[in-house]
Enzyme design. Structure first.
Site, short mmCIF file in Angstrom:
data_model
loop_
_atom_site.label_atom_id
_atom_site.label_comp_id
_atom_site.label_asym_id
_atom_site.label_seq_id
_atom_site.Cartn_x
_atom_site.Cartn_y
_atom_site.Cartn_z
N CYS A 74 23.20 19.43 50.07
CA CYS A 74 22.44 20.61 49.70
C CYS A 74 21.42 20.51 48.67
O CYS A 74 21.85 19.52 47.52
CB CYS A 74 23.23 21.71 49.16
SG CYS A 74 22.53 23.16 48.12
N GLN A 286 37.00 40.28 52.43
CA GLN A 286 36.59 38.86 52.33
C GLN A 286 35.65 38.30 52.90
O GLN A 286 35.42 38.91 53.85
CB GLN A 286 38.07 38.45 53.65
CG GLN A 286 39.40 38.72 52.62
CD GLN A 286 39.80 38.34 51.90
OE1 GLN A 286 39.90 37.64 51.38
NE2 GLN A 286 41.19 39.09 50.84
N CYS A 411 44.23 34.72 45.59
CA CYS A 411 42.87 34.00 45.64
C CYS A 411 43.41 33.27 43.90
O CYS A 411 42.45 32.80 44.16
CB CYS A 411 41.72 34.63 45.35
SG CYS A 411 41.92 35.95 44.17
C1 SAM Z 1 41.56 39.79 46.94
S1 SAM Z 1 40.93 41.89 46.88
C2 SAM Z 1 42.22 41.93 48.43
C3 SAM Z 1 41.41 43.42 48.96
C4 SAM Z 1 42.65 43.14 51.26
N1 SAM Z 1 43.91 43.35 51.17
C5 SAM Z 1 41.65 42.53 52.11
O1 SAM Z 1 42.38 41.56 52.01
O2 SAM Z 1 40.92 43.09 52.50
C6 SAM Z 1 42.48 42.69 45.81
C7 SAM Z 1 41.88 44.71 45.66
O3 SAM Z 1 42.29 44.99 45.35
C8 SAM Z 1 42.02 45.99 44.13
N2 SAM Z 1 42.38 46.26 42.90
C9 SAM Z 1 41.82 46.02 41.93
N3 SAM Z 1 42.81 46.23 40.96
C10 SAM Z 1 44.18 47.57 41.62
C11 SAM Z 1 44.99 48.07 41.28
N4 SAM Z 1 45.10 48.07 39.42
N5 SAM Z 1 45.82 48.98 41.94
C12 SAM Z 1 45.18 49.06 43.41
N6 SAM Z 1 44.18 48.10 43.86
C13 SAM Z 1 43.35 47.38 43.18
C14 SAM Z 1 40.69 45.92 44.58
O4 SAM Z 1 39.79 47.00 44.69
C15 SAM Z 1 40.11 44.77 45.69
O5 SAM Z 1 40.91 45.88 46.83
#
Ligand code: SAM
Length: 453
Positions: A74, A286, A411
């Site tokens: 890059c 994702q 993550c």
């Molecule tokens: C790493 S993402 C994972 C989403 C899903 N499992 C995926 O693989 O696409 C984390 C998710 O947690 C949600 N989130 C953040 N804080 C939260 C909370 N206190 N309770 C429930 N969901 C929450 C975010 O909005 C996000 O959609």
């Protein structure tokens, strides 16, 4: 502390690589972190910062190269803060990410007997990002700048191409930059909190090739919207949705909480392991779909479902993990804090013909308590929280619910370790698999299987 002079140049051998991708050299036992230096290299470096316990250096040149050093493809790599590991061979990146997990779980967490598998990598680790969030600004002379932030700053590095995003995103980014310039749309100045256009977000359905473009504005409307929509949709028929996201707060968060559709659908579609998903602009999805399929396959495998289990999927987003498990479970409950994502999850369940799901919008730490009070007894719980990990009250309730297995997708393995240590008296970590969702960056994704003792 040895005498280490700021602005002095030294020669040293790199003894380690930190999880941020910095080489470590030592003067006596005083560590100095040097970005872009690799383990086993002999380097010349200039000391730029001297703290009490450690310092920072700038690489001047490499006297003896590591066999893992490669030429970054890059053009912006030396300036841009987006990638940190392009100078390290991909094989070595995968090994480094595994080492990071080993260091955390075996050394820091003292879980020395937990098997940590090799990092699951990509065959073609480029052009993998399906979502790009491009800051917009301008030079003093008024030339529009779009690109990514310089490392540890908010200076925009103007760029025409990013090698980790899909090429259609690069093409759309170049076209939008030209349109913003042509129509004289004002660009946002972060310090003064003035100007209109803050970010361009481009999302792509990897398997459907559907594109969503979001103009994030410090205002209500996008000027010249009709002409911009016409040019974009005629030039790129893949664009199926164009939105304006209203974001008037002075904050580092990229998107505001309300948006309206200028063109096409409110969402785009994609397919993961043959399950069809609708994804709206405010929902998490994702960013590396090829690797997500592998990640979810491992999660499903770890869940060991036979068709009779009740599953809870916490932090479920648009229901992607939950719906990967529905045809192997009796019932799947999902909870997620973003209401739009739960609306997506409900539609996704219906569109795929699943009637054994319940999705609830709210904080996981609260909703799991409601489920406990309602007498729901899960056999398997999957969690996939944001970088900060789970709320401690969530972990408390999880322990009280006592599922047979917990599948923890993360993550950020540091917060994952912290949470797992809270569960350790009742749960044993059976195995952990790192998955490379973010090639050329230092980010590591892990999936851990925990079994009740
Ligand atoms: C790493 S993402 C994972 C989403 C899903 N499992 C995926 O693989 O696409 C984390 C998710 O947690 C949600 N989130 C953040 N804080 C939260 C909370 N206190 N309770 C429930 N969901 C929450 C975010 O909005 C996000 O959609």
């Amino acid at each position: 502390m040895p005498i280490v002079e700021k602005n002095e140049t030294y020669i040293g051998r790199v003894v380690d690589l930190t999880h941020e991708g910095h080489g470590v050299v030592k003067i006596d036992r005083y560590p100095i972190f040097v970005p872009q230096a690799l383990t086993d290299e002999t380097i010349r470096y200039k000391v730029i910062k001297v703290n009490k316990k450690y310092g920072f250096g700038k690489l001047v040149d490499v006297i003896e190269e590591s066999e893992n050093r490669v030429t970054p493809p890059c053009d912006y790599y030396q300036k841009c803060g987006g990638c940190q590991l392009q100078h390290l061979s991909y094989e070595a990146q995968l090994e480094m990410k595994r080492e990071q997990v080993v260091n955390l779980f075996h050394r820091k967490g003292k879980m020395t007997d937990v098997p940590i598998h090799p990092t699951v990598g990509m065959a073609e680790p480029w052009h993998y990002r399906n979502k790009t969030q491009i800051p917009v600004g301008a030079t003093k002379e008024g030339a529009v700048q779009m690109g990514f932030y310089r490392q540890r700053s908010h200076d925009i590095i103007d760029m025409d191409e990013c090698l980790i995003q899909d090429d259609i995103q690069n093409q759309i980014m170049r076209e939008i930059k030209q349109l913003v310039q042509q129509y004289g749309i004002s660009t946002y100045n972060e310090q003064r909190h003035q100007g209109l256009l803050r970010h361009i977000v481009i999302r792509l359905g990897h398997f459907t090739n559907e594109v969503m473009v979001i103009f994030v504005v410090n205002g209500k409307k996008l000027p010249h919207a009709d002409a911009i929509v016409e040019t974009l949709t005629q030039t790129f028929p893949a664009i199926k949705s164009i939105k304006v996201n209203v974001h008037r707060e002075k904050s580092n968060v990229i998107m505001g909480t309300t948006s309206h559709t200028l063109y096409g659908k409110d969402y785009i579609e994609d397919t993961l392991n043959d399950i069809h998903f609708e994804i709206s602009d405010l929902s998490f999805y994702q960013i590396n779909v090829t690797q997500t399929q592998k990640l979810y396959n491992i999660a499903v495998d770890y869940a060991q479902l036979t068709g009779n289990e009740v599953v809870l999927d916490a932090y479920c987003g648009i229901g992607t993990i939950a719906l990967s498990m529905t045809d192997k479970a009796k019932h799947v409950y999902g909870v997620e804090v973003v209401p739009e994502a739960i609306e997506d999850a409900k539609r996704n369940a219906e569109n795929n013909g699943y009637d054994n799901t319940t999705f609830v919008a709210g904080p996981a730490e609260k909703v799991i308590l409601d489920w406990q009070r309602a007498g729901i007894q899960p056999d398997v719980v999957t969690v996939d929280p944001p970088r900060k990990g789970c709320d401690p009250t969530f972990i408390e309730t999880l322990k009280a619910l006592a599922p047979e297995r917990i599948v923890y997708v993360s993550c950020n393995p540091s917060t994952q370790l912290r949470d797992i240590q809270l569960l350790e008296d009742q749960y044993r970590v059976v195995e952990i698999t790192p998955v490379d969702m973010f090639p050329h960056t230092t980010h590591v994704e892990t999936v851990a299987l925990l079994e009740r003792r």
